[in-house]
Scaffold this active site. Structure first.
Site, short mmCIF file in Angstrom:
data_model
loop_
_atom_site.label_atom_id
_atom_site.label_comp_id
_atom_site.label_asym_id
_atom_site.label_seq_id
_atom_site.Cartn_x
_atom_site.Cartn_y
_atom_site.Cartn_z
N LYS A 187 36.03 8.90 -8.35
CA LYS A 187 35.56 8.14 -7.53
C LYS A 187 34.10 7.90 -7.59
CE LYS A 187 39.18 6.78 -5.11
NZ LYS A 187 40.27 7.12 -5.91
C1 LIG Z 1 42.76 2.80 -2.05
C2 LIG Z 1 42.90 4.38 -1.91
N1 LIG Z 1 43.09 5.04 -0.69
C3 LIG Z 1 43.02 6.33 -0.55
C4 LIG Z 1 43.08 7.15 -1.80
C5 LIG Z 1 43.37 8.43 -1.32
O1 LIG Z 1 42.05 9.33 -1.80
P1 LIG Z 1 42.35 10.91 -1.75
O2 LIG Z 1 42.52 11.06 -3.14
O3 LIG Z 1 40.76 11.23 -1.41
O4 LIG Z 1 43.04 11.45 -0.67
C6 LIG Z 1 42.74 6.74 -2.85
C7 LIG Z 1 42.66 7.52 -4.13
O5 LIG Z 1 42.78 7.36 -5.25
C8 LIG Z 1 42.54 5.19 -3.06
O6 LIG Z 1 42.40 4.69 -4.30
#
Ligand SMILES: Cc1ncc(COP(=O)(O)O)c(C=O)c1O
Length: 397
Positions: A187
């Protein structure tokens, strides 16, 4: 085939610099590794960056989405509207709350949720809408908030891609009821794993704090502080979703660089737009006035009819040139679990299916040096020139 570069360009590799390495070492030496002063400092730094009343650090955006559903009272018998063009975590969080995810097709040009379809999907059981700011492009929040206000719905934004995004002058994170950010390794700001929820509702903020740490009435750092030991009481069967100081130590030095990094992301975005303008691929939709795009993912749409190769062949060939790529995403409705449980078929969501078959993300990160960007551009042109001659000349700067 000779690869265009010697070493592999890893897709989404984070830019980690000396200050965060030192801060992690300092945390390890401090004797307090878990949730503590560095998490509190990172929460305050993030809260100020967004301009929201509350920022709650969590172990991931997925955890933040789950906690947001619970804080907002979403549960069994409720329906939550979202788009299948997202990472599965968005929909899994709805399922974990006990509610039913109601998927609606996205807009083909932007991959964002379509407000008109939201309006059509609202039923008496609808409790919440989860817009996903795909690739860093903000959703049409004016239309979404208008529906939410008229229909008395909660809006929980999935802003995993959208830390920097601004919609018509309003910072994402300070628009709806709850917004969830991700600091996962790929990210725009990373903490290894990690996430943040912002809200202007003090009741939601309290619930997220309590539900995210076993349902304890006081967090561990406060209990063990030099004010003296404090007993805790359990007020809810909560989860273990807290961020550690080791993670916050990284974020504390990443977040202040975010504007500088966004400038670089913008620069790379423009290089790609110019370099690929003459190719038989679809580029990201142009920006609308009055929005800040977080430039999280740069996507090309590879159509076999126009390119002579499939998206997967394109990725494979870029890989042979040592260029890493990603797919964001194969729509949720195409995965076996959701197909079987909810009876979805590819035809139910034609735009999400269309994007799922064609989308590919190429490297975009402030870690890229100019020669990396040139390698990516040259590799894309080379792969396409073999598959669909003749390409228009020029474009390569
Ligand atoms: C659109 C979206 N939502 C949620 C997530 C979940 O994030 P995390 O890995 O911090 O739980 C991601 C991660 O890749 C994402 O791209």
């Amino acid at each position: 085939m000779h690869p265009l570069r010697e070493d592999f360009l890893t897709f989404g590799s984070p830019l980690i610099e000396t200050p965060e390495i030192n801060e992690v070492v300092d945390t390890l030496s401090s004797g307090w590794l878990g949730t503590g002063p560095k998490v509190a400092k990172f929460e305050e730094m993030f809260r100020q960056y967004i301009g929201a009343d509350h920022a709650l650090a969590v172990s991931s955006c997925t955890a933040g989405l789950h906690l947001s559903m619970l804080a907002a009272g979403v549960g069994p018998g409720d329906e939550v509207i979202t788009s299948p063009m997202t990472f599965v975590a968005t929909v899994n969080a709805i399922i974990h709350s006990g509610a039913k995810p109601v998927l609606i097709d996205c807009e083909r040009e932007t991959a964002l949720i379509d407000p008109q379809r939201i309006e059509d999907a609202v039923t008496p059981r609808t409790r919440a809408i989860v817009p996903v700011h795909m690739y860093g492009r903000p959703c049409n929040m004016a239309a979404i908030m208008d529906i939410a206000e008229r229909r008395n719905l909660i809006v929980i934004e999935d802003a995993a891609h959208a830390i920097e995004s601004v919609y018509k002058g309003d910072k994402v994170g300070n628009i709806s009821h709850l917004t969830c950010f991700s600091f996962y390794v790929t990210k725009n700001v990373v903490t290894g794993e990690g996430g943040m929820v912002t809200t202007n509702n003090p009741d939601f903020a309290d619930k997220i704090k309590v539900y995210g740490l076993h349902g304890l009435s006081k967090d561990a750092w406060k209990r063990f502080s030099d004010d003296g030991y404090k007993h805790y009481e359990v007020v809810y069967p909560g989860f273990k979703y807290n961020m550690m100081d080791i993670q916050a130590a990284i974020g504390l030095h990443q977040l202040p660089r975010i504007n500088k990094w966004l400038e670089r992301r913008n620069e790379i975005w423009q290089y790609y737009n110019e370099a690929f303008a003459g190719l038989p691929v679809t580029l990201p939709a142009p920006d609308e006035p009055d929005m800040v795009h977080a430039r999280h993912l740069y996507t090309l749409l590879i159509d076999q009819g126009r390119c002579g190769i499939t998206r997967d062949q394109f990725m494979q060939q870029l890989h042979q040139h040592n260029i890493g790529t990603g797919v964001h995403y194969v729509g949720v409705h195409l995965h076996p679990y959701y197909r079987q449980r909810f009876g979805h078929s590819p035809e139910d969501f034609p735009s999400a299916t269309w994007i799922s078959e064609r989308t590919v993300s190429i490297p975009l990160s402030p870690k890229l040096v100019d020669s990396d960007i040139e390698n990516v551009i040259e590799s894309v042109r080379k792969v396409l020139s073999h598959s669909c001659e003749p390409l228009k000349p020029a474009a390569l700067s």
